[in-house]
Design a protein around this motif. Structure first.
Motif, mmCIF file in Angstrom:
data_model
loop_
_atom_site.group_PDB
_atom_site.id
_atom_site.type_symbol
_atom_site.label_atom_id
_atom_site.label_comp_id
_atom_site.label_asym_id
_atom_site.label_seq_id
_atom_site.Cartn_x
_atom_site.Cartn_y
_atom_site.Cartn_z
ATOM 1 N N LYS A 318 0.813 -1.213 0.000
ATOM 2 C CA LYS A 318 0.000 0.000 0.000
ATOM 3 C C LYS A 318 0.849 1.266 0.000
ATOM 4 O O LYS A 318 0.492 2.265 -0.627
ATOM 5 N N LYS A 319 1.991 1.229 0.722
ATOM 6 C CA LYS A 319 2.797 2.434 0.857
ATOM 7 C C LYS A 319 4.176 2.328 0.209
ATOM 8 O O LYS A 319 4.835 3.354 0.005
ATOM 9 N N ASN A 320 4.614 1.096 -0.088
ATOM 10 C CA ASN A 320 5.942 0.942 -0.670
ATOM 11 C C ASN A 320 6.036 -0.391 -1.407
ATOM 12 O O ASN A 320 5.046 -1.114 -1.517
ATOM 13 N N ILE A 321 7.214 -0.687 -1.893
ATOM 14 C CA ILE A 321 7.446 -1.993 -2.492
ATOM 15 C C ILE A 321 8.458 -2.743 -1.639
ATOM 16 O O ILE A 321 9.322 -2.135 -0.999
ATOM 17 N N SER A 322 8.323 -4.052 -1.601
ATOM 18 C CA SER A 322 9.315 -4.873 -0.917
ATOM 19 C C SER A 322 10.187 -5.555 -1.959
ATOM 20 O O SER A 322 9.763 -5.779 -3.098
ATOM 21 N N PHE A 323 11.386 -5.886 -1.568
ATOM 22 C CA PHE A 323 12.406 -6.354 -2.489
ATOM 23 C C PHE A 323 12.951 -7.685 -1.995
ATOM 24 O O PHE A 323 13.358 -7.813 -0.846
ATOM 25 N N GLU A 324 12.933 -8.697 -2.859
ATOM 26 C CA GLU A 324 13.443 -10.022 -2.507
ATOM 27 C C GLU A 324 14.415 -10.498 -3.570
ATOM 28 O O GLU A 324 14.276 -10.160 -4.752
ATOM 29 N N THR A 325 15.384 -11.310 -3.154
ATOM 30 C CA THR A 325 16.363 -11.840 -4.096
ATOM 31 C C THR A 325 16.509 -13.346 -3.934
ATOM 32 O O THR A 325 16.218 -13.910 -2.882
ATOM 33 N N ASP A 326 16.955 -13.982 -4.992
ATOM 34 C CA ASP A 326 17.342 -15.390 -4.982
ATOM 35 C C ASP A 326 18.732 -15.432 -5.605
ATOM 36 O O ASP A 326 18.888 -15.533 -6.817
ATOM 37 N N LEU A 327 19.749 -15.303 -4.759
ATOM 38 C CA LEU A 327 21.123 -15.189 -5.232
ATOM 39 C C LEU A 327 21.740 -16.561 -5.458
ATOM 40 O O LEU A 327 21.498 -17.495 -4.696
ATOM 41 N N PHE A 328 22.553 -16.673 -6.508
ATOM 42 C CA PHE A 328 23.182 -17.952 -6.820
ATOM 43 C C PHE A 328 24.322 -18.254 -5.852
ATOM 44 O O PHE A 328 24.598 -19.413 -5.550
ATOM 45 N N ASN A 329 24.986 -17.197 -5.382
ATOM 46 C CA ASN A 329 26.056 -17.314 -4.394
ATOM 47 C C ASN A 329 25.993 -16.103 -3.475
ATOM 48 O O ASN A 329 25.502 -15.043 -3.876
#
Length: 356
Positions: A318-329
């Motif tokens: 509603k107020k922002n975006i969330s950030f997720e990663t799937d890193l290889f290393n």
């Protein structure tokens, strides 16, 4: 030049490492054509190549028709600069339309049907300027032309390659279509040889180092046409043989490696999709994660010093975006800091805040 230099050089030439352009149409013109299948991601592909680019800037360029979205290279959706739309479509249309003959027969789409669609859609768009895809489908259905089973999208695809229509500005979240010649000025006709020369020079200048096979694949043209285009402009380029392959590029290629450089690229970005051989930036061990399955999907990537090092996604709140990663290393602390900085730049592009 060493094999490891290829991906670094591409970051610079594609305007990712250090953007120099301020207007979306300049970015699109530089790259000649930019994959635009995923509309939201394609806008970010332009935005990340601008100095402090914003989504609003990109949307404005689409609204004022300085950037056009239409089917082009490989018969797929691309952004092209308005000044390039006519000659690029002239160059690619005959091969693309010919390749669709079998599918048209399956869908029972013949020249009589296309002629009727042409007449109906032209008359409607001369009155209403732009129509959504669903409005066009309703128009055709009312005239007895079925649009189910992909017939509708194949009709729009064909009329776009004929240069009758192209995409207009979005209406809410719905794509619209407009008459190309009503909104994009025609330029002087370009011969096929001149168009191939332009295509080759712009590709190798903006995408180099790249091979002839990369160019032919990117453009969706034959190897013969790719050679013909390259032959006309190779005096403006330089070449190097790297690992047994000949790569073409513009002279004075920058090879400056930026310490701790991290970039967040959308799926379908030209950095990967612009080449037949993507091994310079994407290790074979991770290719199945970036391009899962056989449906042609490309995932958004985390690029560290030129190498695809993971995937990322955003979730809108509603107020922002969330950030997720799937890193290889695991990343170093410096790269983690740089990645967060890149994520904040993406949030600024969207004019919102970000939560990690």
């Amino acid at each position: 030049m060493k094999p490891a230099d290829i991906s670094i050089a591409r970051l610079w030439h594609q305007q990712i490492a250090q953007p120099v352009f301020k207007q979306p149409q300049q970015v699109v013109h530089w790259l000649c054509a930019m994959q635009a299948q995923d509309f939201a991601g394609a806008k970010w592909s332009i935005g990340l190549r601008l100095e402090n680019g914003t989504e609003k800037q990109v949307v404005k360029a689409l609204e004022n028709r300085s950037v056009i979205r239409t089917w082009a290279n490989r018969g797929t959706l691309h952004f092209v600069a308005a000044s390039d739309a006519h000659w690029i479509l002239d160059l690619l249309s005959s091969k693309s339309i010919a390749s669709s003959a079998g599918r048209n027969r399956q869908l029972e789409l013949d020249e009589k049907v296309f002629a009727k669609c042409r007449k109906l859609i032209t008359a409607a768009l001369e009155k209403q300027t732009q129509l959504t895809r669903n409005e066009i489908y309703a128009l055709l259905e009312e005239a007895g032309i079925a649009t189910q089973a992909q017939r509708g999208i194949h009709i729009l695809w064909r009329l776009s390659f004929e240069k009758l229509i192209c995409f207009g500005a979005h209406q809410d979240k719905q794509p619209t279509f407009i008459l190309l010649d009503q909104h994009v000025a025609k330029e002087a006709p370009v011969s096929r040889d001149e168009a191939l020369a332009r295509f080759a020079e712009r590709y190798f200048t903006s995408h180099g180092p790249a091979t002839l096979a990369d160019f032919a694949w990117w453009g969706g043209i034959t190897q013969t046409d790719a050679k013909k285009g390259l032959e006309q402009v190779k005096n403006k380029l330089v070449s190097e043989t790297i690992a047994g392959q000949t790569y073409w590029m513009q002279p004075n290629l920058p090879l400056q490696k930026t310490p701790s450089a991290v970039h967040l690229l959308p799926g379908f970005d030209e950095y990967l999709l612009g080449y037949k051989d993507r091994s310079a930036a994407l290790h074979a061990d991770h290719a199945g994660k970036v391009v899962p399955g056989s449906n042609g999907m490309f995932m958004p990537t985390v690029v560290v010093n030129g190498q695809v090092s993971g995937l990322w996604k955003r979730t809108t709140g509603k107020k922002n975006i969330s950030f997720e990663t799937d890193l290889f290393n695991p990343l170093s602390q410096a790269h983690t800091t740089a990645m967060k900085k890149a994520a904040k730049a993406y949030a600024q592009y969207l004019d919102t805040d970000i939560a990690f």
